[in-house]
Design an enzyme around this catalytic site. Structure first.
Site, PDB file in Angstrom:
ATOM      1  N   HIS A  43       5.498   8.152  13.063  1.00  0.00           N
ATOM      2  CA  HIS A  43       4.177   7.775  12.886  1.00  0.00           C
ATOM      3  C   HIS A  43       3.621   6.825  14.225  1.00  0.00           C
ATOM      4  CE1 HIS A  43       0.135   7.210  11.777  1.00  0.00           C
ATOM      5  NE2 HIS A  43       0.489   6.156  11.459  1.00  0.00           N
ATOM      6  N   ASP A  45       0.906   4.732  15.634  1.00  0.00           N
ATOM      7  CA  ASP A  45      -0.636   4.358  15.760  1.00  0.00           C
ATOM      8  C   ASP A  45      -0.963   4.083  17.359  1.00  0.00           C
ATOM      9  OD1 ASP A  45      -1.402   4.055  13.034  1.00  0.00           O
ATOM     10  OD2 ASP A  45       0.294   2.412  13.283  1.00  0.00           O
ATOM     11  N   ASP A 167      -1.376   8.473   7.220  1.00  0.00           N
ATOM     12  CA  ASP A 167      -1.628   7.218   7.197  1.00  0.00           C
ATOM     13  C   ASP A 167      -2.909   6.861   6.745  1.00  0.00           C
ATOM     14  OD1 ASP A 167      -0.740   4.515   7.079  1.00  0.00           O
ATOM     15  OD2 ASP A 167      -1.150   4.251   9.270  1.00  0.00           O
ATOM     16  N   HIS A 406      -7.402   5.977  13.040  1.00  0.00           N
ATOM     17  CA  HIS A 406      -7.352   5.159  11.541  1.00  0.00           C
ATOM     18  C   HIS A 406      -7.400   3.714  11.754  1.00  0.00           C
ATOM     19  CE1 HIS A 406      -3.501   6.406  11.515  1.00  0.00           C
ATOM     20  NE2 HIS A 406      -3.194   5.568  11.106  1.00  0.00           N
TER      21      HIS A 406
END
Length: 722
Positions: A43, A45, A167, A406
């Site tokens: 994951h 970001d 997430d 996000h």
């Protein structure tokens, strides 16, 4: 709800025209055993504790050790070494950057891995967008940015089938609706309210059909699954180089041989997870934030784990992907419960409600929303004019796409990361300013038969009454463009000027009614020394659909515009137009009544600014402090922003085009109540900050509306700033 439906697979279409054939890799599921789908993933970001560039290059590791380029380098090599291995990737903002740096040989290898189903794109957006503070238009744009790259580079058959929001901090029915209508077959996410998750665990309801829109019905239905371990591996089985879990030590000649112990623990974890799901398939998310930088440590241990678990013949375990898992679940041919509402608000423990980010970094939120709208205008004018050789909306499109992440528009990033997002947005905005200026300028030159190109400037800081192009000159022209396909005769134009004596004319040289207002004290306090305009010029423009009008502003020798009457009343003040009448109490300085002039409805109201004392987490109930993510006051008690009475001092500016009431609640809380002529809405423009924290108390500033409406106590407070 009690409704239950079968999971019906949809046929996805390319451009709404042709059926697309998708690669389906069949995995030999066992009807007599639990099928364990091992899904290696990372994951990544696109900005959070570090900027998007720092995350990609692995820079500034003193903050967080993470380098996306190394993750992709290592994973591709590991996949090439063993055709049984799989990996999924999500964030195209990173992947496209990495792809553009690769040699033709590496690109050919990646094409093969994708064609063979070893590397699978999941979700496929430019980022993994927030679901609370985003606009649907921006979500569609950022998804299109990434999916377009996948289709153009690898072919439509490799377009992702699975939506993957592991997430984001809560999930909206609108997001589910969009994903369904985009053609995704399934939607998986990791974060769900702890109480809701416990209920679903106990009732085996972690998987469902989510109908995102009741009005649109079945076309917004999508199979949805809540991941068991958030989005990490089972406890004790993280094999990343930064994890402390034990590796698989399978040499019997060594003292630390641990295969039996590790296999037993793993099988127990699988059985525990399977007890909460309805089919004989479970999905294990083997990875987490920025993992697989040393992909060898993961795959070497996963290979061993899979081998030794297979030897027990207790479960059927294999490398897999979310789409293969969904295929297996679909084959079970079960009927599923239907969900129709949101997964909001999200809480991960008592007193830990993730609602703070709904309002964190409001200036960035406003900038992102404004530029998303401006991006559409920029693209529209490029399409109408034709491509320019040196400028385009591409930079702004990608910057707005990244900003939907996000940890971007949500306001949960570090300050230097927020600055980086804003910088990228501004770079894209400047290029679109040039494009819009050229396109509109050339359109106006053609219509006027003039040969001289127009010099077009854009006012970027109108919110603080700064625009040298209007305040530092005696004459200027304003081109008002309407990107909407309907006529608009109520466009408010408001620009700073340095003289009360100006005249406004339209393209027919007809005088246009105008009004002069002094710049408000709240705006002056924010502006500082960045501008010196004393007044705002206001007039109403009329603009044709998908067209523009030009207005000419000239310095006059006498008073042409109406100068606002400015007073500081001590009695009740009324501002009104044909739609509304507002009464502001002369004693409290606050709104006390709103009347709808059309219907005759009158609502009593009291609107004021208050603050909650932010929890530092030091109490018997919870150690959770209030912050960017979580809104948690010390108690339900609220405090006035100035004194016990919370009185606001008033200044009123009246004129034929706009009427304004300036409310000064305290040194850090101002508001303008604004009513334009013939508009069917009232504007409340607040200015908050710098917040006074000399008392060492964190303050959550709120705007509270108290009315006589019978709302059954459903109205709450709106957090404005922290």
């Amino acid at each position: 709800t009690s409704a239950r439906v079968k999971h019906v697979r949809k046929t996805m279409c390319a451009n709404g025209l042709a059926s697309v054939t998708f690669l389906v890799v069949l995995v030999a599921g066992r009807a007599d055993l639990l099928n364990v789908h091992v899904v290696p993933h990372t994951h990544d970001d696109v900005g959070w504790l570090k900027t998007v560039d720092q995350y990609y290059y692995g820079a500034n590791n003193s903050i967080q050790h993470a380098g996306v380029q190394y993750i992709l380098d290592g994973v591709i090599q590991e996949l090439a070494d063993d055709p049984s291995r799989t990996f999924i990737y999500v964030e195209m903002a990173f992947f496209t950057r990495w792809w553009n740096e690769q040699t033709d040989v590496t690109k050919a290898l990646v094409h093969k891995l994708v064609d063979d189903g070893q590397l699978e794109f999941i979700n496929g957006g430019w980022c993994m967008n927030d679901e609370a503070s985003t606009d649907y238009n921006a979500i569609i744009d950022q998804m299109s940015e990434g999916l377009r790259f996948i289709s153009n580079t690898f072919g439509a058959k490799h377009r992702p089938r699975i939506a993957w929001h592991i997430d984001p901090f809560g999930h909206s029915a609108e997001q589910a609706s969009l994903f369904a209508m985009m053609g995704f077959d399934g939607f998986f996410f990791g974060r769900i309210d702890y109480d809701d998750k416990n209920h679903r665990l106990n009732n085996s309801e972690l998987e469902m059909i989510w109908r995102g829109s009741e009005s649109l019905g079945q076309q917004t239905e999508i199979f949805t699954g809540v991941l068991y371990n958030g989005y990490g591996p089972p406890r004790g089985f993280c094999f990343d180089q930064r994890c402390a879990d034990q590796p698989i030590m399978d040499d019997r000649d060594l003292f630390d041989y641990n295969v039996d112990e590790r296999v037993t623990a793993f099988l127990k974890a699988c059985v525990d997870q399977a007890s909460h799901y309805r089919t004989d398939n479970i999905m294990l998310t083997m990875g987490s934030d920025f993992q697989y930088e040393n992909a060898n440590t993961w795959y070497k241990n996963l290979d061993k784990l899979i081998y030794h678990v297979k030897m027990t013949k207790s479960v059927n375990i294999f490398y897999s992907t979310p789409s293969r898992y969904l295929d297996a679940v679909h084959q079970a041919n079960l009927t599923w419960n239907v969900k129709t509402d949101d997964f909001f608000p999200y809480a991960d423990c008592p007193w830990c409600y993730w609602t703070g980010y709904f309002t964190s970094r409001p200036a960035l939120k406003g900038y992102v929303r404004h530029l998303n709208g401006y991006l559409q205008t920029c693209r529209q004018l490029e399409a109408m004019h034709g491509l320019f050789a040196d400028i385009s909306p591409v930079k702004l499109g990608k910057a707005v796409g990244v900003a939907q992440h996000h940890d971007a528009v949500s306001g949960t990033e570090k300050q230097h990361v927020a600055n980086d997002y804003a910088t990228r947005l501004h770079i894209g905005q400047v290029e679109c300013d040039e494009l819009v200026g050229r396109a509109v300028g050339e359109m106006s030159v053609k219509e006027s038969a003039s040969t001289a190109p127009l010099k077009v400037a854009t006012c970027e800081y109108l919110n603080i009454s700064v625009c040298p192009a209007t305040s530092d000159v005696d004459s200027f022209d304003i081109i008002v463009y309407n990107p909407v396909g309907r006529h608009d005769d109520s466009v408010v134009v408001r620009v700073p000027v340095n003289s009360e004596k100006v005249i406004v004319m339209d393209a027919m040289a007809t005088d246009v009614a105008c009004q002069i207002l002094p710049v408000s004290p709240a705006t002056l306090s924010v502006r500082g020394d960045r501008g010196d305009a004393q007044y705002d010029l206001v007039f109403i423009a009329t603009v044709p659909p998908l067209g523009y009008n030009t207005y000419f502003i000239r310095r006059a020798t006498s008073q042409q515009c109406t100068v606002s009457t400015v007073t500081q009343p001590t009695t009740d003040t009324i501002i009104s137009n044909s739609h509304y009448k507002l009464t502001v109490d002369g004693r409290s300085g606050r709104i006390k009544e709103v009347a709808n002039q059309m219907s005759g409805t009158v609502v009593t109201m009291d609107q004021q600014f208050l603050w909650y004392w932010s929890s530092e987490g030091h109490n018997k109930n919870s150690s959770q402090p209030s912050g960017a993510y979580i809104f948690r006051p010390n108690s339900s008690d609220s405090y006035p922003v100035n004194n016990v009475s919370n009185k606001a001092s008033l200044t009123v500016a009246m004129g034929p085009i706009v009427q304004e009431v300036w409310q000064n609640f305290s040194s850090f809380a101002y508001q303008v109540v604004r009513l334009y002529a013939n508009t069917n809405h009232v504007e409340l423009e607040y200015t908050i900050g710098p917040i006074d924290v000399k008392d060492k108390k964190g303050k959550e500033i709120i705007s509270r509306y108290t009315t006589n409406l019978a709302t059954d106590k459903m109205c709450g407070v709106v957090t404005m700033a922290t």
